[in-house]
Design a protein around this motif. Structure first.
Motif, PDB file in Angstrom:
ATOM      1  N   CYS A  42       5.263   0.199  -7.792  1.00  0.00           N
ATOM      2  CA  CYS A  42       4.749  -0.208  -6.341  1.00  0.00           C
ATOM      3  C   CYS A  42       5.485  -1.127  -5.690  1.00  0.00           C
ATOM      4  N   LEU A  43       5.739  -2.311  -6.335  1.00  0.00           N
ATOM      5  CA  LEU A  43       6.479  -3.402  -5.766  1.00  0.00           C
ATOM      6  C   LEU A  43       7.914  -3.070  -5.381  1.00  0.00           C
ATOM      7  N   LYS A  44       8.421  -2.213  -6.171  1.00  0.00           N
ATOM      8  CA  LYS A  44       9.989  -2.084  -6.393  1.00  0.00           C
ATOM      9  C   LYS A  44      10.260  -0.947  -5.316  1.00  0.00           C
ATOM     10  N   THR A  45       9.257   0.242  -5.032  1.00  0.00           N
ATOM     11  CA  THR A  45       9.401   1.058  -4.082  1.00  0.00           C
ATOM     12  C   THR A  45       8.641   0.917  -2.747  1.00  0.00           C
TER      13      THR A  45
ATOM     14  N   THR B  83      -3.662   1.052  -4.377  1.00  0.00           N
ATOM     15  CA  THR B  83      -4.274   0.439  -3.081  1.00  0.00           C
ATOM     16  C   THR B  83      -3.752  -0.873  -2.341  1.00  0.00           C
ATOM     17  N   GLY B  84      -2.424  -1.179  -3.012  1.00  0.00           N
ATOM     18  CA  GLY B  84      -1.779  -2.070  -2.014  1.00  0.00           C
ATOM     19  C   GLY B  84      -2.135  -3.659  -2.366  1.00  0.00           C
ATOM     20  N   ILE B  85      -3.094  -3.927  -3.455  1.00  0.00           N
ATOM     21  CA  ILE B  85      -3.565  -5.272  -3.481  1.00  0.00           C
ATOM     22  C   ILE B  85      -2.274  -6.149  -3.788  1.00  0.00           C
ATOM     23  N   PHE B  86      -1.715  -5.770  -4.777  1.00  0.00           N
ATOM     24  CA  PHE B  86      -0.310  -6.796  -5.138  1.00  0.00           C
ATOM     25  C   PHE B  86       0.519  -6.855  -3.986  1.00  0.00           C
TER      26      PHE B  86
ATOM     27  N   ALA C 244     -10.800   0.545   2.232  1.00  0.00           N
ATOM     28  CA  ALA C 244     -10.549   1.673   2.554  1.00  0.00           C
ATOM     29  C   ALA C 244     -10.601   1.539   4.345  1.00  0.00           C
ATOM     30  N   ALA C 245     -11.895   0.759   4.676  1.00  0.00           N
ATOM     31  CA  ALA C 245     -12.046   0.706   6.208  1.00  0.00           C
ATOM     32  C   ALA C 245     -10.881  -0.290   6.829  1.00  0.00           C
ATOM     33  N   CYS C 246     -10.583  -1.378   6.069  1.00  0.00           N
ATOM     34  CA  CYS C 246      -9.652  -2.244   6.587  1.00  0.00           C
ATOM     35  C   CYS C 246      -8.182  -1.672   6.605  1.00  0.00           C
ATOM     36  N   MET C 247      -7.697  -0.767   5.675  1.00  0.00           N
ATOM     37  CA  MET C 247      -6.515  -0.331   5.771  1.00  0.00           C
ATOM     38  C   MET C 247      -6.428   0.834   7.045  1.00  0.00           C
TER      39      MET C 247
ATOM     40  N   PHE D 239      -1.778   5.451   3.471  1.00  0.00           N
ATOM     41  CA  PHE D 239      -1.796   5.763   2.098  1.00  0.00           C
ATOM     42  C   PHE D 239      -2.727   4.710   1.338  1.00  0.00           C
ATOM     43  N   PHE D 240      -2.511   3.501   1.538  1.00  0.00           N
ATOM     44  CA  PHE D 240      -3.539   2.512   0.862  1.00  0.00           C
ATOM     45  C   PHE D 240      -4.858   2.918   1.012  1.00  0.00           C
ATOM     46  N   GLY D 241      -5.251   3.212   2.311  1.00  0.00           N
ATOM     47  CA  GLY D 241      -6.703   3.505   2.764  1.00  0.00           C
ATOM     48  C   GLY D 241      -7.071   4.662   1.869  1.00  0.00           C
TER      49      GLY D 241
END
Length: 523
Positions: A447-450, A314-317, A375-378, A466-468
């Motif tokens: 996730c961080l590398k790609t 979800t993209g937190i990090f 999800a709403a924020c993204m 995608f994160f949403g």
């Protein structure tokens, strides 16, 4: 009634000339002193020890936030030595690859050298890593890159080392009433480290070496803070150092460091702990890999691994590590570094009451609210660059990014780490927790590398989509698969996984005693 009151006054005035008075409140129960460990002196000692132990954990937050503050300079082509895009992605992510190694090492060190010495080693190792980061070559690009990678790799090992000792130490020296708040100190320290590094990056934008030296100086202070700590009585007793264990327990329960325990409740606690350790040493131990066949082991393992996967996908990090870059790409109208500081402050402020929130809302409700809001924020961020109505709303990207951080902290960011100590049975908690965190950190590395390549391939708005979508899938997972553990004992949770039925313990008064002892695996 008036005649009776008059007679009482007359009788009271006879003999001593003083008027009788009716005293109220004699039927109220007398105030009993708080039990050992909950009186003011004991709580202050526990809090002070946990604060000193967690000062070094700020390095974990600083390690996570470092790319946000330094990548713009490290990638600057006008510098004599700089990183390419691929090298920068390794710099941002390699710490997540080495963190599981530190986690496994942490479990070994906790048993072999104790809680205090593990904290000392953590700070010494992290000081060396910051020194490496502050002193790379200024002329050789390859040497520059590899020294930065070595420093980030060591910082990742430090992240893993910091994952267990402060929490274990806090859990062992505290009493049930204060335990939840004190264990949360580690999460607050990580959030504090992120915020501090963001603030340093806001003030110092063109000197990553100075930033590393500041972090090194801070870590030296953290090392000095650990030196006066009292070792955990649980570890001392497990090593047969009985006299030292008694002194430690007396100290953390609010009494003098005496070789003898005189308070009956403290003595009972000491004897229960001693008996549980003897039972643990005498039990027949089962291989962790064989125990995976049991539903009370493999079910929570799959649930927590999935929860960690959604936490990363979800993209937190990604938002933590690339905060400045994402803020710029999202079209934020304020200084991206200021936005990063706001992100750090939002996470720090939200983390502080999480113990109360999770007990008030429950794990499932917190997870549902968190994933729905994320999800709403993204999706709003994705629509800001495409929908004319959303484009006209001022400061919408700032609100969405900060809101995403707040809502993730309320649930999906915090829940995996919080529940890892609840779902696994006692006998496999160590290896199962280590394996789960290792898988989570590996997914974080991927996730961080790609992420830079993903952004280049599909664009930042589609990354937000995608994160949403991942947050919506996490919502479905939390609703259908995550068990509610609020106000339930560890034995009840284990029984639910074993039988598939939720059951309340018939004797709640015996819960604490039951959970002290390690259950033997079923034959």
């Amino acid at each position: 009634m008036e005649d009776q009151q008059e007679n009482l006054r007359q009788n009271g005035n006879q003999g001593n000339g003083k008027q009788a008075r009716i005293v109220s409140g004699l039927d109220r129960p007398l105030k009993t002193p708080p039990p050992p460990g909950e009186q003011g002196t004991a709580v202050r000692r526990q809090v002070a020890a946990v604060i000193l132990a967690n000062i070094g954990v700020f390095s974990t937050g600083m390690t996570l936030a470092l790319p946000t503050a330094t990548l713009h300079q490290l990638k600057d082509t006008t510098e004599p030595v700089h990183l390419s895009d691929t090298q920068a992605s390794w710099f941002a992510s390699v710490n997540a690859l080495s963190a599981p190694l530190g986690g496994l090492l942490s479990g070994f060190l906790l048993d072999k050298i104790g809680r205090k010495r593990s904290l000392i080693l953590l700070n010494v190792q992290t000081i060396l890593a910051w020194i490496l980061l502050a002193t790379p070559s200024s002329t050789d690009s390859q040497a520059f890159f590899w020294q930065l990678i070595a420093s980030r790799f060591l910082l990742g090992v430090g992240m893993g080392l910091a994952s267990a000792p402060p929490g274990v130490y806090a859990a062992e020296i505290s009493v049930p009433k204060t335990r939840g708040s004190l264990i949360l100190g580690t999460s607050i320290s990580v959030a504090g480290g992120i915020t501090i590094l963001y603030a340093i990056g806001y003030c110092i934008r063109d000197d990553f070496r100075l930033i590393a030296l500041i972090c090194c100086g801070y870590q030296l202070v953290a090392l000095l803070c650990v030196l006066p700590l009292q070792e955990s009585h649980c570890w001392l007793l497990s090593k047969k150092r009985v006299t030292e264990a008694k002194r430690s327990l007396n100290y953390f329960r609010g009494y003098n460091k005496s070789d003898d325990i005189t308070h009956p409740q403290v003595l009972e606690e000491f004897q229960v702990l001693q008996k549980s350790l003897q039972q643990r040493d005498a039990e027949v131990k089962e291989s962790f890999w064989k125990s995976l066949k049991q539903p009370e082991v493999h079910k929570p393992l799959l649930i927590l691994m999935s929860l960690f996967a959604f936490q990363q996908l979800t993209g937190i990090f990604v938002v933590i590590v690339y905060a400045v870059q994402i803020s710029s790409d999202a079209g934020i109208q304020i200084d991206p570094f200021m936005c990063a500081v706001l992100i750090g402050l939002a996470r720090l402020v939200t983390t502080c009451p999480m113990g109360y929130i999770l007990e008030r809302w429950g794990r499932r409700r917190a997870g549902i609210i968190s994933t729905l809001g994320m999800a709403a924020c993204m999706l709003l961020l994705a629509g800001h660059s495409r929908v004319e109505f959303l484009t006209g709303i001022p400061y919408l990207p700032v609100v969405c990014i900060v809101g995403f951080i707040v809502l993730s902290t309320l649930g999906l960011y915090t829940l995996p780490f919080f529940m890892i100590s609840e779902l696994f049975p006692q006998r496999v908690r160590g290896p199962a927790s280590g394996l789960t965190v290792a898988v989570g950190m590996f997914i974080s590395f991927v996730c961080l590398k790609t992420f830079p390549d993903l952004k280049e391939a599909i664009g930042m708005p589609n990354c937000f989509v995608f994160f949403g979508v991942m947050a919506l899938l996490a919502l479905v997972f939390v609703y259908w698969a995550l068990p509610e553990t609020r106000r339930r004992t560890l034995l009840e949770i284990e029984e639910q996984f074993r039988t598939g039925r939720s059951r309340k313990s018939p004797n709640q008064a015996d819960v604490e005693m039951q959970e002290v002892f390690v259950r033997k695996p079923e034959q």
